[in-house]
Scaffold this motif. Structure first.
Motif, PDB file in Angstrom:
ATOM      1  N   VAL A 176       0.844  -1.197   0.000  1.00 37.27           N
ATOM      2  CA  VAL A 176       0.000   0.000   0.000  1.00 37.27           C
ATOM      3  C   VAL A 176       0.876   1.244   0.000  1.00 37.27           C
ATOM      4  O   VAL A 176       0.589   2.221  -0.693  1.00 37.27           O
ATOM      5  N   MET A 177       1.949   1.226   0.777  1.00 37.15           N
ATOM      6  CA  MET A 177       2.859   2.368   0.804  1.00 37.15           C
ATOM      7  C   MET A 177       3.505   2.572  -0.562  1.00 37.15           C
ATOM      8  O   MET A 177       3.638   3.699  -1.026  1.00 37.15           O
ATOM      9  N   THR A 178       3.900   1.493  -1.201  1.00 37.73           N
ATOM     10  CA  THR A 178       4.507   1.596  -2.523  1.00 37.73           C
ATOM     11  C   THR A 178       3.506   2.169  -3.517  1.00 37.73           C
ATOM     12  O   THR A 178       3.845   3.053  -4.307  1.00 37.73           O
ATOM     13  N   LEU A 179       2.296   1.673  -3.471  1.00 32.57           N
ATOM     14  CA  LEU A 179       1.256   2.172  -4.362  1.00 32.57           C
ATOM     15  C   LEU A 179       0.970   3.652  -4.089  1.00 32.57           C
ATOM     16  O   LEU A 179       0.799   4.439  -5.018  1.00 32.57           O
ATOM     17  N   GLY A 180       0.946   4.034  -2.820  1.00 35.92           N
ATOM     18  CA  GLY A 180       0.724   5.428  -2.463  1.00 35.92           C
ATOM     19  C   GLY A 180       1.832   6.330  -2.974  1.00 35.92           C
ATOM     20  O   GLY A 180       1.576   7.430  -3.475  1.00 35.92           O
ATOM     21  N   ARG A 181       3.079   5.886  -2.834  1.00 35.93           N
ATOM     22  CA  ARG A 181       4.211   6.670  -3.341  1.00 35.93           C
ATOM     23  C   ARG A 181       4.135   6.829  -4.852  1.00 35.93           C
ATOM     24  O   ARG A 181       4.387   7.913  -5.386  1.00 35.93           O
ATOM     25  N   LYS A 182       3.775   5.763  -5.551  1.00 30.52           N
ATOM     26  CA  LYS A 182       3.664   5.846  -7.015  1.00 30.52           C
ATOM     27  C   LYS A 182       2.532   6.779  -7.426  1.00 30.52           C
ATOM     28  O   LYS A 182       2.666   7.551  -8.383  1.00 30.52           O
ATOM     29  N   ALA A 183       1.413   6.727  -6.703  1.00 29.66           N
ATOM     30  CA  ALA A 183       0.294   7.625  -7.014  1.00 29.66           C
ATOM     31  C   ALA A 183       0.682   9.078  -6.774  1.00 29.66           C
ATOM     32  O   ALA A 183       0.366   9.969  -7.580  1.00 29.66           O
ATOM     33  N   LEU A 184       1.397   9.344  -5.683  1.00 28.29           N
ATOM     34  CA  LEU A 184       1.840  10.700  -5.397  1.00 28.29           C
ATOM     35  C   LEU A 184       2.837  11.181  -6.447  1.00 28.29           C
ATOM     36  O   LEU A 184       2.756  12.333  -6.903  1.00 28.29           O
ATOM     37  N   ALA A 185       3.758  10.325  -6.845  1.00 29.53           N
ATOM     38  CA  ALA A 185       4.725  10.700  -7.875  1.00 29.53           C
ATOM     39  C   ALA A 185       4.018  10.981  -9.197  1.00 29.53           C
ATOM     40  O   ALA A 185       4.354  11.953  -9.899  1.00 29.53           O
ATOM     41  N   GLY A 186       3.030  10.172  -9.540  1.00 35.29           N
ATOM     42  CA  GLY A 186       2.274  10.417 -10.768  1.00 35.29           C
ATOM     43  C   GLY A 186       1.522  11.727 -10.726  1.00 35.29           C
ATOM     44  O   GLY A 186       1.481  12.480 -11.713  1.00 35.29           O
ATOM     45  N   TYR A 187       0.936  12.028  -9.576  1.00 31.33           N
ATOM     46  CA  TYR A 187       0.215  13.291  -9.422  1.00 31.33           C
ATOM     47  C   TYR A 187       1.162  14.481  -9.560  1.00 31.33           C
ATOM     48  O   TYR A 187       0.857  15.463 -10.230  1.00 31.33           O
ATOM     49  N   MET A 188       2.318  14.409  -8.912  1.00 35.15           N
ATOM     50  CA  MET A 188       3.286  15.495  -8.999  1.00 35.15           C
ATOM     51  C   MET A 188       3.797  15.653 -10.431  1.00 35.15           C
ATOM     52  O   MET A 188       3.983  16.771 -10.911  1.00 35.15           O
ATOM     53  N   LEU A 189       4.017  14.535 -11.128  1.00 32.56           N
ATOM     54  CA  LEU A 189       4.467  14.599 -12.515  1.00 32.56           C
ATOM     55  C   LEU A 189       3.403  15.240 -13.396  1.00 32.56           C
ATOM     56  O   LEU A 189       3.715  16.073 -14.263  1.00 32.56           O
TER      57      LEU A 189
END
Length: 105
Positions: A80-93
């Protein structure tokens, strides 16, 4: 809803309403508002009845799916943490791309 004039206009020659007449007019307006609320409430209940019935039918499967997901999250919180980090990175990108598009246009 339009609000009736409680006091008459003194410029048209009519005397202003007495206190008892203003009170009676306000009470009549309040009673009408209560009736309007009751009618709107019944209309809302009638309109939302199909949605409520469908929700009652789907409630158990949704709860079961939620329980399975919660169990998996508790068993493997790292995913879940990994998925959350990827979602946040995608949003920032995405935000950076929007900013870049705004600057270049």
């Amino acid at each position: 809803m339009t609000r009736p004039s409680i006091a008459t206009n003194p410029t048209n020659g009519n005397p202003p309403l007495s206190r008892a007449e203003r009170k009676a007019a306000l009470l009549a307006e309040l009673e009408q508002q209560r009736i309007d609320i009751l009618v709107a409430s019944n209309q809302l209940i009638d309109t939302s009845a199909p949605l409520d019935n469908n929700w009652q039918r789907l409630k158990l499967p949704v709860y079961m799916i939620g329980g399975v997901v919660a169990f998996r999250v508790l068993r493997h919180p790292g995913s879940v943490m990994t998925l959350g980090r990827k979602a946040l990175a995608g949003y920032m990108l995405l935000r950076k791309f929007k900013l870049l598009a705004k600057i270049t246009s």
